[in-house]
Design a protein around this motif. Structure first.
Motif, PDB file in Angstrom:
ATOM      1  N   GLU A   1       0.838  -1.210   0.000  1.00  0.00           N
ATOM      2  CA  GLU A   1       0.000   0.000   0.000  1.00  0.00           C
ATOM      3  C   GLU A   1       0.870   1.256   0.000  1.00  0.00           C
ATOM      4  O   GLU A   1       0.586   2.233  -0.717  1.00  0.00           O
ATOM      5  CB  GLU A   1      -0.907   0.020   1.241  1.00  0.00           C
ATOM      6  CG  GLU A   1      -2.016  -1.002   1.241  1.00  0.00           C
ATOM      7  CD  GLU A   1      -3.251  -0.538   0.460  1.00  0.00           C
ATOM      8  OE1 GLU A   1      -3.178   0.511  -0.200  1.00  0.00           O
ATOM      9  OE2 GLU A   1      -4.278  -1.250   0.511  1.00  0.00           O
ATOM     10  N   ALA A   2       1.900   1.208   0.803  1.00  0.00           N
ATOM     11  CA  ALA A   2       2.783   2.383   0.896  1.00  0.00           C
ATOM     12  C   ALA A   2       3.449   2.649  -0.453  1.00  0.00           C
ATOM     13  O   ALA A   2       3.546   3.801  -0.903  1.00  0.00           O
ATOM     14  CB  ALA A   2       3.829   2.162   1.986  1.00  0.00           C
ATOM     15  N   ALA A   3       3.881   1.582  -1.117  1.00  0.00           N
ATOM     16  CA  ALA A   3       4.540   1.740  -2.408  1.00  0.00           C
ATOM     17  C   ALA A   3       3.548   2.251  -3.446  1.00  0.00           C
ATOM     18  O   ALA A   3       3.860   3.149  -4.251  1.00  0.00           O
ATOM     19  CB  ALA A   3       5.147   0.409  -2.847  1.00  0.00           C
ATOM     20  N   ALA A   4       2.325   1.713  -3.433  1.00  0.00           N
ATOM     21  CA  ALA A   4       1.302   2.132  -4.386  1.00  0.00           C
ATOM     22  C   ALA A   4       1.009   3.624  -4.236  1.00  0.00           C
ATOM     23  O   ALA A   4       0.873   4.363  -5.213  1.00  0.00           O
ATOM     24  CB  ALA A   4       0.033   1.313  -4.170  1.00  0.00           C
ATOM     25  N   HIS A   5       0.963   4.040  -2.988  1.00  0.00           N
ATOM     26  CA  HIS A   5       0.721   5.432  -2.659  1.00  0.00           C
ATOM     27  C   HIS A   5       1.844   6.318  -3.194  1.00  0.00           C
ATOM     28  O   HIS A   5       1.612   7.323  -3.864  1.00  0.00           O
ATOM     29  CB  HIS A   5       0.646   5.520  -1.139  1.00  0.00           C
ATOM     30  CG  HIS A   5      -0.055   6.726  -0.642  1.00  0.00           C
ATOM     31  ND1 HIS A   5      -1.421   6.870  -0.697  1.00  0.00           N
ATOM     32  CD2 HIS A   5       0.438   7.870  -0.092  1.00  0.00           C
ATOM     33  CE1 HIS A   5      -1.757   8.038  -0.197  1.00  0.00           C
ATOM     34  NE2 HIS A   5      -0.636   8.664   0.171  1.00  0.00           N
TER      35      HIS A   5
END
Ligand code: FES
Ligand code: FES
Lengths: 729, 178
Positions: A136-140
């Motif tokens: 999720e952090a990377a997608a963000h």
């Protein structure tokens, strides 16, 4: 991939936070998701465990192992499960032993072979949830859909835009992501860590002699303490002449103390026959040891002083009387009355001492308002309660470090040594290291109980098994499990039990109760097969087939197909059905306990009149095997331990005095007596894993007895076997 | 079972160390431990085990029985395996003491390496003693037979039952050394 609903809530995710300098910490309840079945031999309240995963900005993954380690290797295998779902390179993982901490970890316990079984799903969820938050952090950060972010070996990828980032770089951001409500777990065939053999994470420290154990710790200003306990069960100290001891060099204090105060209500693990002790405190171990031997103590009997000969006579008396009926199927009495033939066997086993290689030891530093304790302990939560009551300190003022245990086998569930160290520390107002001598350790109690069982089987004129009867008891408990095999496989079945009280204390010993019942049941089945003219392997499989297809009763504690599965695997791997090798005598046994199925074929050759175990072939069904080589090591150890205890293990008493107090008179198995080869095979079925610390242990007693019978012509009905063999050979 | 008895036979501790009313006075003793010369001030009858553990903080050498029955306390004196729990420090003289900590720099001895390769340890408590016995055995018999390994290792108890792995690791080490 399996999509599972997480069951995280405030209790299960205690903490998700960024750490100073970058990175994330996930505190989680490993077992919050568990559907807890009834526990075997472990109190229900012990089963929740918590842990945490920490990912540093540099990508280092730290996994805390909360369970006390005593050689069962959970410190390696539990973190492997987290690492699998987290999708990191195992070599990047650093494992740390957690301290006992009620607030962060909730409950920590080693025992009952439940570690992996109970933690399995929670460990996977924790790893998968952390991985999800990193994605999720990377997608963000990359402004891409989270579904397009993949991972491998601790790196996040977005293939379409050719971007990648290590977990460390995304860890702080991941800590701010919401905890997922559902996570995907890997399919079994995608496992890269689980199912591979990984070395013990403490291996290097062990082979270089680094200070891993309690007695290896050194704290400035620490005094050494030893205690003298009564020489006999049923005694207490009456008068102490400590003049000589006090005057010896290096001695700072000698005093009598109570481990428990009068009126204290003991908990399950407060087993202790000797709550009043004489303490000797001084500067060094040798000085204290000498002073202890210079004590002149007068002991007084306060209860009966029991002897083994009397125990044996009383057990035989009980066995001759009707017991408490715990299971009855059909009409066993009528079936025995019309039997054409009755086969009968009586089996006995003595008390056993655990004899963990590291004697009991504990460090304690207790001041007016807090206590710091470090020691080998399987059930820290219980001892924290006891310490809290004894010291009058709230639990949060008691810090318990879980040092690596030099073996346990159940003995270290009983934490009196920690209370003793704490009381002594407070009395002398200094940090102390309590040391048990081997003699103290072996004679203090918490033994495996003494047991007795009589089996009877009724055969009709055509040699069919028509009724089965077991009556078992012990001092001070019955070893019987009412609904275990062969219950469910015989139409007319009767199980009875009895027990006798004693002031000799007992404790859990590797596979409690099963460690007797498996051996004797499997010995009797062998006698029965012989009387029926059947192959012992085929006879067992026949009974299991009956239990599988037309079970008697509804309450049978085993899965007959999995039970038969380990027998079939061991039959194949040991080449049971092939032409017998001349000079090799074989014995088979199988058992189910602690949720795992085990079967052994044990081979004996006689060399110069001496039976030698040439090979043991072992088949296990514990579901998915997390760390195969370590699992084999555990099974090998259980087999060696079982053969040793079957041949030599025995603690006897005379007027309350334990007759053995060190390894010169208490025989343990030695290097040359171990089997020459052991091969361990696992049933592959993809079922969620169960434990291994105990299950391979109980049936080896039976496999050995059965092989010895074929080698010597004598049925081994009384443990230990070695004295009978010496008479035989 | 008529198995060979453990090769070490000693009397019980209280017969070995007869207690006199007054303890002997402390005395300065010089030892050579892991290649270093050290001075300790102890009762000369103190077993070397406790001098190592309590005075020199070399705690890799373990206590298991105190009567030369378990091998947990095994160290080398001039390369030969000795049970330090019954060895009065005064009898050591200038013989070279080697403990597990001094067997090799950073665990590089072939026996230690073989132990890691075979992943021998369970609880690990007995393993310092096992490794020291194995290393001494290989000094004497660089390619030991099964019987020589049995005889050389029978004085070391492993309560966790890792004997087969110990046996296999000794063979691995013998092959590496050869
Ligand atoms: S402690 Fe020395 S042999 Fe056991
Ligand atoms: S590994 Fe535990 S005693 Fe040997």
């Amino acid at each position: 991939m399996a999509l599972i609903q997480t069951t995280y809530n405030r209790r299960s995710f205690l903490k998700v936070s960024a750490v100073a300098g970058g990175g994330m910490v996930l505190g989680f309840n490993w077992l919050a998701a568990m559907d807890l079945e009834a526990l075997d031999d472990v109190p229900e309240s012990l089963v929740e465990l918590n842990g945490y995963v920490k990912i540093g900005a540099d990508g280092t993954v730290t996994i805390l192992s909360p369970n006390p380690e005593f050689g069962q290797n959970v410190k390696t295998s539990m973190p492997m499960i987290v690492a699998e779902e987290l999708d990191v390179d195992w070599r990047q993982v650093v494992v740390e032993q957690a301290r006992f901490n009620n607030e962060v970890f909730d409950r920590q316990f080693t025992g009952g072979s439940q570690g992996i079984r109970r933690a399995w799903r929670g460990l996977r969820m924790a790893g998968a949830a952390a991985r999800h938050m990193l994605r999720e952090a990377a997608a963000h950060a990359w402004r891409v859909p989270v579904d397009e972010v993949t991972t491998a070996d601790g790196v996040l990828y977005h293939n379409a835009s050719e971007r990648s980032a290590g977990y460390g770089a995304m860890a702080s951001a991941a800590a701010t992501m919401p905890v997922p409500e559902q996570v995907q777990l890997k399919d079994l065939e995608d496992f890269q860590i689980i199912g591979t053999s990984q070395k013990n994470v403490d291996g290097h420290k062990i082979v270089t002699g680094q200070p891993l154990f309690t007695m290896d710790q050194h704290w400035d200003g620490t005094l050494v303490a030893m205690t003298a306990h009564p020489p006999a069960f049923g005694m207490r100290p009456k008068a102490v002449d400590d003049a000589a001891a006090r005057s010896m060099p290096g001695i700072t204090d000698v005093f009598t103390f109570k481990t428990f105060e009068d009126g204290y209500e003991r908990n399950y693990f407060d087993t202790n026959a000797f709550p009043e002790l004489v303490a000797v405190v001084g500067n060094t171990t040798w000085e204290v040891m000498n002073a202890k031997r210079a004590l002149q103590i007068e002991w007084e009997p306060i209860e009966a002083l029991e002897s083994t000969t009397d125990h044996d006579a009383r057990m035989a008396e009980m066995a001759a009387k009707p017991g408490r009926v715990v299971r009855r199927d059909g009409d066993p009495e009528a079936a025995f009355a019309r039997a054409a033939k009755i086969v009968e066997g009586t089996y006995t086993a003595p008390f056993l001492a655990h004899n963990a290689m590291e004697p009991m030891t504990c460090f304690a530093h207790v001041t007016a308002d807090q206590a710091e304790v470090a020691g080998p302990i399987q059930a820290p939560e219980f001892i924290e309660r006891t310490l809290s009551a004894r010291l009058g300190l709230p639990p949060e003022k008691i810090d318990i470090a879980l040092t690596r245990m030099g073996g346990g086998f159940g003995r270290r569930a009983y934490g009196h040594h920690m209370v003793e160290a704490a009381v002594i520390s407070r009395q002398v107002n200094a940090p102390v290291k309590l040391m048990y001598t081997r003699e103290d350790d072996m004679t203090f109690g918490a033994f495996r109980p003494a047991y007795h069982a009589t089996y009877r089987a009724a055969l009709d004129a055509d040699n069919n098994l028509i009724a089965f009867h077991v009556k078992a008891g012990g001092i001070p408990e019955s070893p019987l499990h009412a609904n275990r095999f062969p219950a469910g496989a015989v139409d007319n079945y009767l199980a009875e039990e009895w027990s006798l009280e004693s002031n000799i204390t007992i404790g859990a010993f590797r596979a409690p109760r099963s460690n007797f019942m498996a051996g004797v049941e499997q010995s009797f089945l062998d006698e029965l097969a012989e009387a029926m003219g059947k192959d012992p392997m085929a006879f067992r499989l026949e009974l299991l087939e009956r239990a599988r297809t037309r079970p008697v009763g509804e309450d049978n504690d085993y899965d007959a197909a999995r039970y038969a599965g380990v027998l079939k695997l061991v039959r194949e791997k040991s080449r049971w059905d092939e032409e017998a090798t001349p000079g090799v005598s074989r014995g088979v046994a199988a058992y189910f306990c602690h949720n795992t199925y085990a079967a052994h074929v044990l081979d004996i050759v006689v060399e110069d009149g001496t039976p030698v175990v040439s090979r043991v072939c072992c088949a296990l069904d514990c579901g998915i095997v997390v760390n195969p080589d370590a699992a084999s090591n555990m099974a090998e150890g259980a087999i060696v331990d079982g053969i040793g205890n079957a041949l030599y293990g025995s603690m006897t008493f005379e007027e309350g005095v334990p007759a053995h107090d060190n390894f010169d008179t208490y025989r343990t198995i030695r290097h040359s007596e171990a089997p020459k080869a052991i091969d361990v095979h696992f049933v592959e079925n993809g079922i969620d894993p169960t434990g291994l610390g105990e299950p391979p242990f109980p049936p080896i007693f039976g496999a050995l007895a059965n092989a010895l019978y074929r080698a010597t012509g004598t049925r081994m009905r009384a443990q230990p076997f070695a004295p009978h063999l010496e008479r035989q050979m | 079972m008529g198995y060979p008895e453990t090769p070490i036979h000693v009397d019980r501790l209280n017969r070995i160390f007869t207690l006199s009313e007054s303890m002997a006075a402390m005395a300065p003793i010089t030892l050579s431990v892991n290649g270093k010369t050290v001075d300790v001030d102890v009762d000369p009858r103190t077993p070397l085990l406790w001098v190592l553990r309590d005075h020199l903080q070399l705690v890799g050498t373990k206590y298991g029985c105190g009567i030369a029955q378990c091998g947990a306390c095994t160290i080398h004196l001039n390369g030969a395996a000795v049970r330090s729990c019954i060895l009065p420090v005064s009898s050591v003289g200038n013989q070279r003491i080697t403990t597990i900590e001094g067997l090799s720099p950073n665990g590089t001895h072939p026996v230690q390496q073989a132990w890691l390769e075979e992943d021998v340890a369970q609880c690990g408590y007995c393993q310092s003693g096992q490794i020291m016995s194995a290393a001494a055995l290989l000094n004497q018999h660089p390619a030991p037979s099964d019987e020589e390994i049995d005889a050389g290792m029978n004085g070391n108890i492993c309560r966790c039952g890792t004997y087969l792995r110990i046996h296999a690791a000794i063979k691995v080490a013998a092959n590496t050394e050869a």
